[in-house]
Write an enzyme that holds these catalytic residues in place. Structure first.
Site, short mmCIF file in Angstrom:
data_model
loop_
_atom_site.label_atom_id
_atom_site.label_comp_id
_atom_site.label_asym_id
_atom_site.label_seq_id
_atom_site.Cartn_x
_atom_site.Cartn_y
_atom_site.Cartn_z
N ARG A 191 -74.79 25.33 4.91
CA ARG A 191 -73.72 24.95 4.14
C ARG A 191 -74.06 27.31 3.76
NH1 ARG A 191 -72.04 23.99 -1.88
NH2 ARG A 191 -69.87 24.62 -2.27
N HIS A 209 -65.07 29.73 -2.29
CA HIS A 209 -66.25 29.92 -3.10
C HIS A 209 -66.06 31.40 -3.90
CE1 HIS A 209 -70.85 28.33 -3.28
NE2 HIS A 209 -70.69 29.30 -5.36
N GLU A 262 -66.56 23.84 -6.71
CA GLU A 262 -66.87 23.88 -8.15
C GLU A 262 -65.27 24.24 -8.65
OE1 GLU A 262 -70.61 25.53 -9.33
OE2 GLU A 262 -71.76 24.02 -8.91
N ASN A 304 -72.66 18.70 -6.43
CA ASN A 304 -73.49 19.71 -7.50
C ASN A 304 -73.94 19.33 -7.93
OD1 ASN A 304 -72.61 21.15 -5.24
ND2 ASN A 304 -72.19 22.72 -6.31
N TYR A 340 -76.73 19.74 -10.61
CA TYR A 340 -78.40 20.35 -11.94
C TYR A 340 -78.77 19.20 -12.51
CZ TYR A 340 -77.24 24.19 -8.17
OH TYR A 340 -77.04 24.89 -7.36
N GLU A 391 -75.17 20.59 -3.59
CA GLU A 391 -76.25 21.65 -4.24
C GLU A 391 -76.71 20.51 -5.44
OE1 GLU A 391 -74.00 24.72 -6.48
OE2 GLU A 391 -73.10 25.24 -5.04
#
Ligand SMILES: *[C@@H]1O[C@H](CO)[C@@H](O)[C@H](O)[C@H]1NC(C)=O
Ligand SMILES: *[C@@H]1O[C@H](CO)[C@@H](O)[C@H](O)[C@H]1NC(C)=O
Ligand SMILES: *[C@@H]1O[C@H](CO)[C@@H](O)[C@H](O)[C@H]1NC(C)=O
Ligand SMILES: *[C@@H]1O[C@H](CO)[C@@H](O)[C@H](O)[C@H]1NC(C)=O
Length: 514
Positions: free
Chosen positions: A105, A150, A195, A337, A339, A406
């Site tokens: 990616r 991005h 995002e 994504n 985290y 991610e």
């Protein structure tokens, strides 16, 4: 058949190293991924490419922002050279081959392809660069998974207001049409945006990201609105003009943080829900929910606060019925994504006279100090939050296909990164738990392939499975222990089970390959 062969190799090597550090390898310790599950790793253009002012590339908002405000970056660094992937992409491909990933990616730099943002000015060197990268990946059977945007908007378009100006929808659609035509014969996996919340909240609401507009409660919502409409237009463009011929799929990547209520009170529960609706629901609800549109709690609260503050209408722009319809279902899969998690508590505050996103959301959100965390203070290690988040998506949005675009862990450096291995292992186990619960997760992407320019954190926090020597003109890359771990996960399509009672990183799995 291929998988069976891999298992034999794995088993034999494990037996051979039993005498050293390899602990028992019972069948029940090994958890397999579905056959069609894919593994990859990710980067983004501004964070790795460098070559910011050569070969015809135009200036973008990150170039301008960090040159003008070097103090916003902790080590006063920038992405002028970064990992120099513009020149070192052969080595990047070699690393991806070493890892054995199914896909890579990466993102396209809009201002490298179209220096002014407009298709009226094409930079052929930029087209060549991405052709070389894509062809190099395909030569080694690595699937290119391409993020169209991005964070690095051409500065010329920011001068027109960037994502706050509705005209950006035309520019983004033209740009997307251009990249589908240029690369879509070989690229079949697309993401429109990475995002959106970070783009709009940090870039237009605050000053933490470019362009640093600092118009909280106004600029962020305008940005989000145009971004969502741009996304829908590009999805339908792909659907109508390219899908049949190019046989690909297109989605969007949204970051989700699990929010854990402080207590079992209704108020804290609602605060946690509100946090997640304001953060990810802002972008997920219009695209993935049955009803479409912004989350009800956002519409209500922002309308009420706007009225109190004397605005003639809500600071959150409204979609027409037609726009709601165009947005609903405008993604073939959800790129997630994930985290970490945060805590949420109810707070009693009066609305201030100045508009702000924080006031609108009205949640006391904080990092729980008792949770382990990475080098990045916000990056708490909460695999249970990952499991919860995937269940939430399954329940709230009618179980869409999810690709983890991610997930990763930061350190301060060093080649022996046991904590990163542990983080990835815990999250892969949580992911398997979610699949067991019925989530349709089909891919997992480690952020990141290598250390890179980590925005405000500059080069201080390291997310790479490969270490990059930023003092070396050739930006030498060296695999960390986690690279070896990930190679093993991919080759065996399995992970060891996590059990907090006895868990230790099994060195056996890390000494097999490379
Ligand atoms: C490009 O930027 C670098 C700084 O990163 C500067 O030293 C160099 O002179 C610039 N080159 C051109 C052609 O403007
Ligand atoms: C952002 O705006 C607020 C108030 O509107 C102001 O206090 C603050 O200094 C601004 N920040 C920057 C970096 O300009
Ligand atoms: C909110 O405003 C009311 C009336 O203006 C005041 O009495 C109250 O103390 C305020 N509450 C907080 C938490 O500031
Ligand atoms: C932190 O999390 C633990 C459970 O993991 C919880 O018991 C504790 O109340 C939390 N602390 C705060 C300050 O939120």
């Amino acid at each position: 058949m291929v998988l069976l062969n891999l298992y034999i190799v794995y088993f034999v090597v494990c037996i051979l190293s039993v005498n050293s550090t390899c602990t028992t390898n019972n069948d029940e310790d090994v958890r397999k991924f579905p056959l069609n599950f894919a593994f990859g790793t990710a980067t983004s253009a501004y964070q790795i490419e460098g070559a910011w002012n050569v070969s015809g590339k135009g200036e973008n908002i990150w170039d301008k922002y960090v040159h003008k405000n070097p103090n916003v970056v902790i080590d006063k660094s920038n992405g002028d050279v970064a990992c120099d992937s513009y020149h070192q992409y052969d080595r990047d491909i070699e690393m991806l081959k070493e890892l054995g990933v199914d896909y890579y990616r990466f993102s396209l730099s809009w201002s490298r392809l179209l220096p002014t943002g407009s298709v009226a000015n094409v930079n052929n060197d930029g087209v060549d660069y991405y052709n070389n990268l894509i062809n190099g990946l395909l030569k080694h059977n690595i699937i290119p998974f391409v993020t169209i945007y991005h964070w690095d908007l051409p500065q010329k378009l920011q001068d027109l207001g960037g994502w706050t100006n509705p005209i950006i929808q035309d520019f983004f659609e033209d740009y997307a049409n251009f990249v589908f035509r240029q690369f879509g014969d070989r690229v079949q996996h697309w993401l429109t945006f990475n995002e959106p919340k970070q783009i709009c909240l940090c870039g237009y609401g605050q000053t933490t990201f470019a362009p640093g507009l600092n118009m909280t409660g106004v600029g962020d919502y305008m940005c989000g609105h145009n971004l969502l409409l741009s996304h829908a237009r590009v999805f339908h463009l792909y659907d109508k003009k390219f899908r049949i011929k190019q046989a690909g799929s297109i989605g969007i990547t949204i970051e989700g943080t699990w929010s854990e209520p402080f207590s079992s009170s209704k108020e804290d529960f609602n605060a946690a829900e509100r946090f997640m609706e304001f953060e990810a629901g802002w972008f997920m609800n219009p695209i993935f929910s049955i009803k479409g549109d912004y989350p009800a709690v956002m519409k209500e609260r922002i309308a009420v606060n706007s009225a109190i503050q004397g605005f003639s209408k809500s600071r959150l722009p409204e979609f027409t019925e037609e726009q709601i319809r165009l947005l609903k279902g405008s993604s073939d899969f959800l790129g997630l994504n994930f985290y970490c998690s945060t805590m949420a508590r109810h707070i009693n505050t009066n609305v201030s006279s100045e508009p702000s996103y924080e006031d609108d959301a009205n949640v006391y959100s904080y990092v729980n100090q008792s949770w382990p965390h990475a080098a990045s203070s916000w990056l708490t290690v909460t695999p249970w939050g990952f499991h919860n988040y995937l269940n939430r998506i399954k329940n709230l949005y009618d179980n869409p296909e999810v690709i983890i675009t991610e997930n990763g862990y930061s350190t301060w450096g060093g080649l022996v990164d046991n904590d990163r291995i542990k983080y990835i292992n815990l999250h892969l186990n949580a992911l398997l738990d979610a699949i067991k619960d019925g989530s349709k997760v089909t891919g997992y992407t480690v952020w990141s392939l290598m250390d890179n320019f980590e925005w405000q954190q500059g080069y201080s926090e390291k997310f790479g499975m490969y270490e990059v020597d930023f003092q070396d003109p050739s930006r030498k890359r060296i695999p960390r222990k986690s690279a070896k771990y990930f190679i093993d996960v991919i080759r065996t399509k399995s992970v060891k089970h996590y059990d907090p009672e006895y868990y230790e990183i099994n060195d056996c799995t890390n000494s097999v390959y490379v």
